[in-house]
Design an enzyme around this catalytic site. Sequence first.
Site, PDB file in Angstrom:
ATOM      1  N   GLU A 265       0.819  -1.205   0.000  1.00 35.49           N
ATOM      2  CA  GLU A 265       0.000   0.000   0.000  1.00 35.49           C
ATOM      3  C   GLU A 265       0.860   1.265   0.000  1.00 35.49           C
ATOM      4  O   GLU A 265       1.951   1.287   0.558  1.00 35.49           O
ATOM      5  CB  GLU A 265      -0.879   0.027   1.254  1.00 35.49           C
ATOM      6  CG  GLU A 265      -1.839  -1.138   1.320  1.00 35.49           C
ATOM      7  CD  GLU A 265      -2.545  -1.242   2.656  1.00 35.49           C
ATOM      8  OE1 GLU A 265      -3.738  -1.584   2.652  1.00 35.49           O
ATOM      9  OE2 GLU A 265      -1.922  -0.988   3.704  1.00 35.49           O
TER      10      GLU A 265
ATOM     11  N   ASP B  69      -8.014  -4.663   8.877  1.00 38.19           N
ATOM     12  CA  ASP B  69      -7.551  -3.436   8.225  1.00 38.19           C
ATOM     13  C   ASP B  69      -7.382  -3.553   6.713  1.00 38.19           C
ATOM     14  O   ASP B  69      -6.685  -2.747   6.113  1.00 38.19           O
ATOM     15  CB  ASP B  69      -6.247  -2.957   8.852  1.00 38.19           C
ATOM     16  CG  ASP B  69      -5.132  -3.982   8.682  1.00 38.19           C
ATOM     17  OD1 ASP B  69      -5.398  -5.075   8.149  1.00 38.19           O
ATOM     18  OD2 ASP B  69      -3.993  -3.683   9.073  1.00 38.19           O
TER      19      ASP B  69
ATOM     20  N   VAL C   2      -7.737   1.287  11.213  1.00 42.52           N
ATOM     21  CA  VAL C   2      -7.107   0.700  10.008  1.00 42.52           C
ATOM     22  C   VAL C   2      -5.730   1.321   9.743  1.00 42.52           C
ATOM     23  O   VAL C   2      -4.895   0.734   9.067  1.00 42.52           O
ATOM     24  CB  VAL C   2      -7.994   0.845   8.741  1.00 42.52           C
ATOM     25  CG1 VAL C   2      -9.296   0.078   8.909  1.00 42.52           C
ATOM     26  CG2 VAL C   2      -8.280   2.303   8.396  1.00 42.52           C
TER      27      VAL C   2
END
Lengths: 389, 389
Positions: free
Chosen positions: A67, A238, A304
């Site tokens: 991410e 998450d 998260v």
Amino acid sequence: MTQPALHNAHLPTLFLSSDDIAAVVTARGLGAVIAGVATCIEQDFVRWEDFDKSPRLANHSKQGVIELMPVSDDTTYSVKYVNGHPKNFMTGLPTVMAFGCLARVDTGAPTLVSELTLTTAIRTAATSALVAKHVARPDSTTMAIIGNGAQSEFQCLGFAHMLGIHMFRLFDVDATASHKLARHLANAGLLATICDSAAQACESADIVTTVTADKTNALIITPGMLAAGTHLNAVGGDCPGKTEIHPQVLASGPVFVEFEPQTRVEGDIQMLDPDFAVTELWRVFKGEATGRTHPAQITVFDSVGFALEDFSAMRYMGQAAHDLGLGQALALIPALADPKNLFALLEQPHQRRGPSLVALDTFKMGSSALHMPVPVPVPSTSPTTQGRS
Amino acid sequence: MTQPALHNAHLPTLFLSSDDIAAVVTARGLGAVIAGVATCIEQDFVRWEDFDKSPRLANHSKQGVIELMPVSDDTTYSVKYVNGHPKNFMTGLPTVMAFGCLARVDTGAPTLVSELTLTTAIRTAATSALVAKHVARPDSTTMAIIGNGAQSEFQCLGFAHMLGIHMFRLFDVDATASHKLARHLANAGLLATICDSAAQACESADIVTTVTADKTNALIITPGMLAAGTHLNAVGGDCPGKTEIHPQVLASGPVFVEFEPQTRVEGDIQMLDPDFAVTELWRVFKGEATGRTHPAQITVFDSVGFALEDFSAMRYMGQAAHDLGLGQALALIPALADPKNLFALLEQPHQRRGPSLVALDTFKMGSSALHMPVPVPVPSTSPTTQGRS
């Protein structure tokens, strides 16, 4: 708009390794560092409207996720690279590895590149403890912690330092992990009880923290496990398909989230109706929304992890490194005698070739070079400023 | 799935500075490096369906833009940080500064962190020359280059090496920039003529390259400036509100783009109707779409820069650095004796503290550690493989 003087062929970019972050923690103590990062997070969250925010950009694979988490205000841009690979421990690798940078918005120049593996654990714990300070019962003394892996010590020590929690009830499907956590808590002078089940861990807990790693829709906390008045700090759910909490538990009390558009996709609330009411943290920190309304209420933080927490943590660590004389300058961006003549870098590279890292004082780099915003510690309703001196 | 042996407290992450990239160019020659990167780009573009693609994520400000450009296949993840600040030259800074990383998809571990300021100029030129090889007239000898800043030498030398272009017609509103470019071209044995206007530069040019920096809707190329048969390599129009080409010029020939969803927003075609037909490059490289259909046609490459080009450039540079023994290992990700025990990093940091960069042989890091995909040089229609050995 003046630039720092250039003393060699690169712009000054401060590099902080995990050893540097560990040295910050050694100098100040983990509890104090978590609390310091929490202060930065609160300062930045109350300026919520100042930031250009977006949900993180995720590349999913069979094995995990990678991410990118960018955020910026008028002055500073921040981005974190972070992965989540639940099976990594089987080959000796951390589940979560991260690094990131701060950059100047006015020029785009990166000012700080830092490890964020340790820092992510620190800022996640800081956010959890900060939320609990606002919404858990003030008389809380006992926390259950379910999932006793890499992040568990940070959560426990953050809650110990910031809320005075001193009794911990541990559960993990891997008993070795629980024994590791218990040993670390005992060394810190805290009481730790290893339990046989998640349900047993929750008994008599004022706060329940879940921080498990499996990328599955798990049901770690089911209806009936939480006593009235419990604050649930749900950290492990998450990403899409990775949840920990039974939907009925989520629905049993007010749910607090970091950034609603991201949490709808990644948080435990992904299992609920899209119009299930949630409250963004910044409203609570700023006094615009209520936290807990009575002692018997169950409150839920569906954590998260949001980019702004990394922004805050990097500005804390950058300042701390400056204060403590840690870090080195990384040869990341070339400095050009003539900015329209990039080609000149290729003309005599043998003579120009220098070390990739140099001592900081070569650059006379101060914290002002990091170009970090001066935080506004008190809640403010003033509009976002567009100008810059 | 074996990991490289760990020789100290960090995972092996190769760091390449701009000096390292300059040393690669010195060793191999700029033309050969641009051509080598172009080969990697073509190899990766013909595997187009293998990649998880997204338009870049941009944070816009008054002064410029900061962008993240991720892309991944089943094996390797790549991301670039890059800014675009047209006024940076006024304070001595490059307009475009960049860095990035490659990482393993199976574990999330970053394997390479590299400067990408020089590399971006190299890969942009490589893509431009590669496209021209496919769609410009094969008898082209002369190129106009409008905008003679940081990227111009790379464009010219790429076209010289890959297409045999040897006459260049230069124009820039800043005459100093043109004289700098002319000097560099002369040093490379190429013919350079400085012109008084963009229109004059375009006269008798087979290829016209525009690479200006202003973040405005400019009209550098207007109807009537391009002779029949010209290939237009439009590089500088690459973000919303930043264009160079008159819409009628774009509409006068087939337009080729990198990744249509991104170019619709960022390219010169942002001025055209959303259903204006364009052709993605990978189809041309793979032989699925036609390039030029007759010698009198005007062809247009609306270049904006796509993440896959950086992926390709980083795998070229990683391999080259390995072959030439360049680069150092950066202490970015901590190695843990027990991956569930991140806290252990904090227990004796004084004894663990090591250098942030070490010589590569400490890690016995080879190109295999970069975990780069083995390219498939021939077009293939086989489906994306999901497995991994």
